[in-house]
Design an enzyme around this catalytic site. Structure first.
Site, PDB file in Angstrom:
ATOM      1  N   LYS A 112     -10.530 -10.549   5.039  1.00 46.71           N
ATOM      2  CA  LYS A 112      -9.676  -9.618   4.289  1.00 46.71           C
ATOM      3  C   LYS A 112     -10.223  -8.197   4.366  1.00 46.71           C
ATOM      4  O   LYS A 112     -11.321  -7.916   3.911  1.00 46.71           O
ATOM      5  CB  LYS A 112      -9.602 -10.055   2.824  1.00 46.71           C
ATOM      6  CG  LYS A 112      -8.680  -9.197   1.969  1.00 46.71           C
ATOM      7  CD  LYS A 112      -7.244  -9.435   2.317  1.00 46.71           C
ATOM      8  CE  LYS A 112      -6.312  -8.710   1.346  1.00 46.71           C
ATOM      9  NZ  LYS A 112      -4.898  -8.899   1.701  1.00 46.71           N
ATOM     10  N   LYS A 155       2.643 -11.839   4.419  1.00 47.86           N
ATOM     11  CA  LYS A 155       3.891 -11.575   3.702  1.00 47.86           C
ATOM     12  C   LYS A 155       4.926 -12.646   4.053  1.00 47.86           C
ATOM     13  O   LYS A 155       5.616 -13.182   3.169  1.00 47.86           O
ATOM     14  CB  LYS A 155       4.418 -10.177   4.052  1.00 47.86           C
ATOM     15  CG  LYS A 155       3.521  -9.040   3.607  1.00 47.86           C
ATOM     16  CD  LYS A 155       4.012  -7.701   4.114  1.00 47.86           C
ATOM     17  CE  LYS A 155       3.157  -6.560   3.606  1.00 47.86           C
ATOM     18  NZ  LYS A 155       1.736  -6.675   3.957  1.00 47.86           N
ATOM     19  N   GLY A 165       0.795  -1.221   0.000  1.00 47.94           N
ATOM     20  CA  GLY A 165       0.000   0.000   0.000  1.00 47.94           C
ATOM     21  C   GLY A 165       0.827   1.270   0.000  1.00 47.94           C
ATOM     22  O   GLY A 165       0.425   2.281  -0.578  1.00 47.94           O
ATOM     23  N   ASN A 166       2.015   1.252   0.641  1.00 50.69           N
ATOM     24  CA  ASN A 166       2.826   2.470   0.690  1.00 50.69           C
ATOM     25  C   ASN A 166       3.373   2.854  -0.675  1.00 50.69           C
ATOM     26  O   ASN A 166       3.827   3.971  -0.881  1.00 50.69           O
ATOM     27  CB  ASN A 166       3.978   2.313   1.699  1.00 50.69           C
ATOM     28  CG  ASN A 166       4.938   1.200   1.322  1.00 50.69           C
ATOM     29  OD1 ASN A 166       4.524   0.146   0.846  1.00 50.69           O
ATOM     30  ND2 ASN A 166       6.217   1.419   1.540  1.00 50.69           N
ATOM     31  N   LYS A 207      -2.662 -10.352  -2.124  1.00 51.70           N
ATOM     32  CA  LYS A 207      -1.717 -10.112  -3.213  1.00 51.70           C
ATOM     33  C   LYS A 207      -0.375 -10.803  -2.997  1.00 51.70           C
ATOM     34  O   LYS A 207       0.304 -11.170  -3.956  1.00 51.70           O
ATOM     35  CB  LYS A 207      -1.531  -8.619  -3.451  1.00 51.70           C
ATOM     36  CG  LYS A 207      -0.764  -7.855  -2.405  1.00 51.70           C
ATOM     37  CD  LYS A 207       0.656  -7.541  -2.833  1.00 51.70           C
ATOM     38  CE  LYS A 207       1.400  -6.634  -1.888  1.00 51.70           C
ATOM     39  NZ  LYS A 207       1.289  -6.815  -0.473  1.00 51.70           N
TER      40      LYS A 207
END
Length: 311
Positions: A126, A272, A10-11, A210
Site C-alpha cells: 500500500k 475500486k 484523493g482528488n 479505503k
C-alpha cells in the site's frame, strides 16, 4: 431515496492541508446535493498523502528528540481521521445550513479489525505519503523502508494493507445514521486493529484500503449504493490504448472477467473495481458506482459513471 456510502478518493481531498481546505469546499457541495435530494449519506475517505505526512513528521520529531517514543502507524491513522474529518464535517455543516438543511454532521474515529495472519503483513504493497524521486526512494530503502514505483507517477513508501474483517464501531455508526445524522467514518480505511486476549484491541502498523473498508461498511449498514468517487468519469478497459472503451452499465460477472484479463491497475483502479464487485454481489438490488467527484449526482441518477450490478 437511497442509503448511500460515498468513498472519497484523493482528488476530493488534495495532497496538502491548503489543497485539502480548497478541495473539501468543492466536495461538500456534491455531498450536499445528494442529501438535498433526500438520500441518507455516510462518508468515508482515503488518507494516503495525509497519513504519510503525519508518519514522516512523527519520525522527524523522534529524530529531533530521541527520548520521545516512535509514534505507531495506527496512531498516525487515527490522527489523519481526525484532521480530515474535521475539515469535512465543518465545511459540510456550513454548506447544509446555507441551504437551510439542519442535520448533525460528525466524524467517528473508527477502528477496523484485521486478521493478524493476513499475508499482506509479509508483502507490503500500500503506497503512503508523497511521491519521491529515485534518489529519495533509495535513501529510504537504505533506512530499511519498503519503497516501490507507483503506476508511472514516481516512488512511494509502501506498507501492509490487510483486508478489513470487522468495523468495531458499526453499531454506533448505525445509531447515528438512524437518528438522522451524517457520519464521516472509517476514514483512511479505519485504524487497523487485531483482537487480543479478552476484550483488548491492539493497533497494528498498516493501512487498510479505503475502498474495501467502505464496501464492508456499506454492507453492514445495508446501504443501497456504494459510490466510489475518483479522478475519472468511467472505468475503462484497454486504458490509455487506441481501443480504450468506457464501461457504463456492467454486471459483476463482466467486471470479474475484465479484472482477470488485467485491465485494471493494481494499487489504482483494481481495488475500486474489486470493492464495487464485492458490494454489488452481496445482495440483490445493490448498486456500486464508480465515477468522477463532480458527477456523483448524475451517477446516482443513472446518467453517467460505471454502474455495477449483480449478475
Amino acid at each position: 431515496m437511497k442509503k448511500i456510502v460515498i468513498a472519497l478518493g484523493g482528488n476530493a481531498l488534495g495532497d496538502t492541508l491548503p489543497e485539502q481546505m480548497v478541495n473539501v469546499k468543492k466536495t461538500v457541495k456534491v455531498i450536499a446535493d445528494l442529501i438535498e435530494d433526500g438520500n441518507t449519506v455516510i462518508i468515508s475517505h482515503g488518507n494516503g498523502p495525509q497519513v504519510g505526512m503525519i508518519n514522516i513528521a512523527m519520525g522527524e520529531l523522534h529524530k529531533a528528540q530521541p527520548d520521545l517514543p516512535v509514534i505507531p502507524m495506527s496512531v498516525c491513522d487515527a490522527m489523519s481521521q481526525g484532521y480530515i474529518g474535521y475539515d469535512i464535517q465543518n465545511t459540510l455543516r456550513e454548506e447544509l445550513l446555507d441551504r437551510g438543511i439542519h442535520k448533525g454532521v460528525c466524524t467517528l474515529i473508527t477502528q477496523v479489525a484485521v486478521d493478524r495472519n493476513d499475508p499482506a503483513f509479509k508483502n507490503p504493497t500500500k503506497p503512503i505519503g508523497r511521491f519521491m524521486t529515485k534518489e529519495e526512494a533509495d535513501e529510504l530503502i537504505g533506512l530499511g523502508y519498503t519503497v516501490t514505483e507507483d503506476s508511472g507517477r514516481g516512488y512511494r513508501r509502501t506498507i501492509a494493507s490487510p483486508k478489513p474483517k470487522e468495523i468495531i464501531e458499526i453499531d454506533v455508526i448505525n445509531s447515528l445514521v438512524n437518528d438522522g445524522n451524517i457520519v464521516v467514518a472509517a476514514g483512511g480505511g479505519g485504524i487497523p486493529v487485531v483482537h487480543e486476549e479478552g476484550n483488548h484491541l491492539r493497533g497494528v502498523g498498516a493501512v487498510i484500503d479505503k475502498d474495501f473498508a467502505s464496501c464492508l461498511m456499506a454492507k453492514e449498514l445495508d446501504a443501497d449504493c456504494l459510490v466510489i468517487l475518483t479522478a475519472v468519469e468511467n472505468v475503462s478497459i484497454n486504458f490509455n490504448k487506441p481501443d480504450q472503451k468506457e464501461l457504463h452499465n456492467v454486471t459483476t460477472s463482466e467486471m470479474k472477467k475484465y479484472a482477470k484479463e488485467g485491465h485494471f491497475a493494481a494499487g489504482s483502479m483494481l481495488p475500486k473495481v474489486q470493492a464495487a464487485i464485492d458490494f454489488a454481489d452481496s445482495k440483490d438490488g445493490r448498486v456500486a458506482i464508480i465515477t468522477h467527484l463532480n458527477k456523483a449526482r448524475d451517477g446516482i441518477n443513472g446518467k453517467t459513471g460505471t454502474r455495477i450490478t449483480k449478475g
